[in-house]
Design a protein around this motif. Sequence first.
Motif, PDB file in Angstrom:
ATOM      1  N   UNK A 293       1.190  -1.460   0.070  1.00 39.34           N
ATOM      2  CA  UNK A 293       0.300   0.340  -0.372  1.00 39.34           C
ATOM      3  C   UNK A 293       0.808   0.875  -0.367  1.00 39.34           C
ATOM      4  N   UNK A 294       1.687   1.339   1.043  1.00 35.44           N
ATOM      5  CA  UNK A 294       3.305   2.691   0.815  1.00 35.44           C
ATOM      6  C   UNK A 294       3.975   2.580  -0.502  1.00 35.44           C
ATOM      7  N   UNK A 295       3.890   1.636  -1.006  1.00 35.64           N
ATOM      8  CA  UNK A 295       4.604   1.492  -1.951  1.00 35.64           C
ATOM      9  C   UNK A 295       3.603   2.265  -3.413  1.00 35.64           C
ATOM     10  N   UNK A 296       2.388   2.212  -3.274  1.00 35.08           N
ATOM     11  CA  UNK A 296       1.328   2.333  -3.932  1.00 35.08           C
ATOM     12  C   UNK A 296       1.349   3.684  -4.671  1.00 35.08           C
ATOM     13  N   UNK A 297       0.644   4.344  -2.746  1.00 38.99           N
ATOM     14  CA  UNK A 297       1.107   6.111  -2.962  1.00 38.99           C
ATOM     15  C   UNK A 297       2.293   6.552  -3.239  1.00 38.99           C
ATOM     16  N   UNK A 298       3.160   6.169  -2.864  1.00 39.44           N
ATOM     17  CA  UNK A 298       4.838   6.567  -3.056  1.00 39.44           C
ATOM     18  C   UNK A 298       4.561   6.638  -4.514  1.00 39.44           C
ATOM     19  N   UNK A 299       4.493   5.655  -5.486  1.00 40.67           N
ATOM     20  CA  UNK A 299       4.356   5.514  -6.762  1.00 40.67           C
ATOM     21  C   UNK A 299       3.406   6.536  -7.184  1.00 40.67           C
ATOM     22  N   UNK A 300       2.808   6.990  -7.056  1.00 41.62           N
ATOM     23  CA  UNK A 300       1.354   7.253  -7.585  1.00 41.62           C
ATOM     24  C   UNK A 300       2.003   8.989  -7.521  1.00 41.62           C
ATOM     25  N   UNK A 301       2.496   9.624  -6.592  1.00 46.37           N
ATOM     26  CA  UNK A 301       3.582  10.665  -6.134  1.00 46.37           C
ATOM     27  C   UNK A 301       3.808  10.917  -6.856  1.00 46.37           C
ATOM     28  N   UNK A 302       4.318   9.968  -6.729  1.00 42.51           N
ATOM     29  CA  UNK A 302       6.492  10.081  -7.487  1.00 42.51           C
ATOM     30  C   UNK A 302       6.175  10.143  -9.169  1.00 42.51           C
ATOM     31  N   UNK A 303       4.686   9.992  -9.261  1.00 41.42           N
ATOM     32  CA  UNK A 303       4.841   9.855 -10.516  1.00 41.42           C
ATOM     33  C   UNK A 303       4.261  11.414 -11.235  1.00 41.42           C
ATOM     34  N   UNK A 304       3.558  11.814 -10.437  1.00 41.26           N
ATOM     35  CA  UNK A 304       2.824  13.007 -10.156  1.00 41.26           C
ATOM     36  C   UNK A 304       3.628  13.936 -10.513  1.00 41.26           C
ATOM     37  N   UNK A 305       4.815  14.139  -9.930  1.00 37.54           N
ATOM     38  CA  UNK A 305       6.163  14.894 -10.163  1.00 37.54           C
ATOM     39  C   UNK A 305       6.665  14.717 -11.225  1.00 37.54           C
ATOM     40  N   UNK A 306       6.563  13.448 -11.719  1.00 41.35           N
ATOM     41  CA  UNK A 306       7.568  13.714 -12.436  1.00 41.35           C
ATOM     42  C   UNK A 306       6.748  14.035 -14.000  1.00 41.35           C
ATOM     43  N   UNK A 307       5.283  14.286 -13.468  1.00 41.92           N
ATOM     44  CA  UNK A 307       4.785  15.056 -14.678  1.00 41.92           C
ATOM     45  C   UNK A 307       5.306  16.930 -13.926  1.00 41.92           C
ATOM     46  N   UNK A 308       4.363  16.848 -13.282  1.00 35.58           N
ATOM     47  CA  UNK A 308       5.218  18.211 -13.015  1.00 35.58           C
ATOM     48  C   UNK A 308       7.076  18.632 -13.243  1.00 35.58           C
ATOM     49  N   UNK A 309       7.901  17.889 -12.998  1.00 33.42           N
ATOM     50  CA  UNK A 309       9.158  17.685 -13.979  1.00 33.42           C
ATOM     51  C   UNK A 309       8.928  17.937 -15.134  1.00 33.42           C
ATOM     52  N   UNK A 310       8.822  17.177 -15.895  1.00 38.80           N
ATOM     53  CA  UNK A 310       8.743  17.357 -17.706  1.00 38.80           C
ATOM     54  C   UNK A 310       7.669  18.076 -18.275  1.00 38.80           C
ATOM     55  N   UNK A 311       7.053  18.374 -17.797  1.00 36.30           N
ATOM     56  CA  UNK A 311       6.153  19.294 -17.970  1.00 36.30           C
ATOM     57  C   UNK A 311       6.669  20.888 -17.875  1.00 36.30           C
ATOM     58  N   UNK A 312       7.384  21.397 -17.347  1.00 32.43           N
ATOM     59  CA  UNK A 312       7.745  22.354 -16.086  1.00 32.43           C
ATOM     60  C   UNK A 312       8.941  22.607 -17.308  1.00 32.43           C
ATOM     61  N   UNK A 313      10.089  21.354 -17.342  1.00 29.74           N
ATOM     62  CA  UNK A 313      11.368  21.574 -18.128  1.00 29.74           C
ATOM     63  C   UNK A 313      10.702  22.381 -19.148  1.00 29.74           C
ATOM     64  N   UNK A 314       9.655  21.534 -19.995  1.00 29.86           N
ATOM     65  CA  UNK A 314       9.229  21.806 -21.430  1.00 29.86           C
ATOM     66  C   UNK A 314       8.556  23.402 -21.630  1.00 29.86           C
ATOM     67  N   UNK A 315       8.701  24.285 -20.920  1.00 23.66           N
ATOM     68  CA  UNK A 315       7.906  25.332 -20.110  1.00 23.66           C
ATOM     69  C   UNK A 315       6.629  25.543 -20.202  1.00 23.66           C
ATOM     70  N   UNK A 316       5.738  24.447 -19.331  1.00 20.11           N
ATOM     71  CA  UNK A 316       4.323  24.664 -18.787  1.00 20.11           C
ATOM     72  C   UNK A 316       4.617  25.259 -17.258  1.00 20.11           C
TER      73      UNK A 316
END
Length: 449
Positions: free
Chosen positions: A350-373
């Motif tokens: 359960x902890x891994x599931x929560x952490x994986x989803x949160x880290x994917x949200x962080x990855x979205x934010x990272x990639x999108x902001x690096x691309x000027x969004x």
Amino acid sequence: MEKLLTSTLQRVLKYYKSLNDRNVAPTDQTIKNLDAFIEPLPEKSSDADAVIDKLDTLGSGAFLATSGRRFFGFVIGGSYPVSVAANWLATAWDQNCGLYKITPIGAILEQVSIEWMGELLNLPKGTGAGFVTGATVANFTALAAARNAILSQAGWDVEANGLIGAPPVKIIVSEEAHPTLFKSLGMLGFGRERVTKIPVDGQGRMKAEMLPVINGPTIICTQAGNINTGSVDPIGKICDAVQGSKAWVHVDGAFGLWAAASPKYAHLTQGMEKADSWATDGHKWLNVPYDSGFAFVKNPEYLKAAMAIRADYLPASEFRDPSDYTPELSRRARGMEVWATLKHLGREGVAELVERCCSHAGLFAKILSENGLRILNEVVLNQVLVSFGSAERIEKIVKAIQEDGTLWAGPTLWQGKSAMRISVVSQATRTEDVEKSCEAIIRIAKSIK
Ligand SMILES: *Cc1c(COP(=O)(O)O)cnc(C)c1O
């Protein structure tokens, strides 16, 4: 029967296999095909295989593929295979989980799941719960317990006498409480608008220091997991501020409560164990099939006082009767897939599931902001708000993203700002899906002026 169920299993497997390649959104043609369902009531019976064939052939493309890997709309989880399997068994067993006598297995698995979830979510020992359809009804159910407790302390039996003539109850909510909370308040006779709204900060968290002095019967509705930003109210601070008063503190934690199940994110919900009741969903972050939610109440006697029915044909039971804690009497045994999922995942899973989803949200934010969004929120949990500029442009881009079919995310309006809202809660999403989705978002954003 064997032929029907075996062929249905094949259909299900085919659907799962198709998930990665099909458009997340239904195509216009699949929607048009639904016209075939608009027909007069059949006079004659027809073959069961043919009925299921029609449903599958015409129906299986006509919905958002929410159980797939790239669905990020609303806050909608997928479903673990083990949860689907347990759900099938419970359905085949035709379980009615109202009374222990009807289904000892259904009742026991609820009891075990309550204890396990209580431990995972760090709720006080002895907390009870009702297994309901989702967080809307969980809020309703927990707040019915609150209503019973607060008014019985004021010398009023609300179950017997209703609210007419009762001492007034002050209802405190935050300015960014979820819309369904107001619906629950309306259904309970508190009124959707007869509420005191507390301002929020720049991330949508209730400002604890703005709480009024508590005198008289009061229910404070806090939130773990803002539907836009994922932020969590300072629930511990709020509980401390009203300590000594008789205010009841409720937590709407439809998805955010699950932060407590991860050592990495539990700091967000720290102190929420001091509240009196908590609502959360199984069908969001726990990834069990619809419909599944839980109304947790620290003192289950209040929940029972609000929900139990009494009738001569229902013998008094020495066991926990599930219907003593829910609005329904007859209902499906939704504890089975909850138990199966928790048993399969364990605390670490359960902890891994929560952490994986949160880290994917962080990855979205990272990639999108690096691309000027521009990312509008602090990505503290699993929610990401993306801006593409003006409201008009955002609307166009979100529509184009949905039509493209690689992923699905929806629009929102938060604190006066338009955005596209990405919610990562599915067990199915992998890192490559986040990358593939970012590629599509960036490509489409570039193509639209
Ligand atoms: C989703 C959500 C709800 C409603 O939950 P349902 O399961 O759709 O009834 C309530 N509150 C919050 C914060 C939510 O995210």
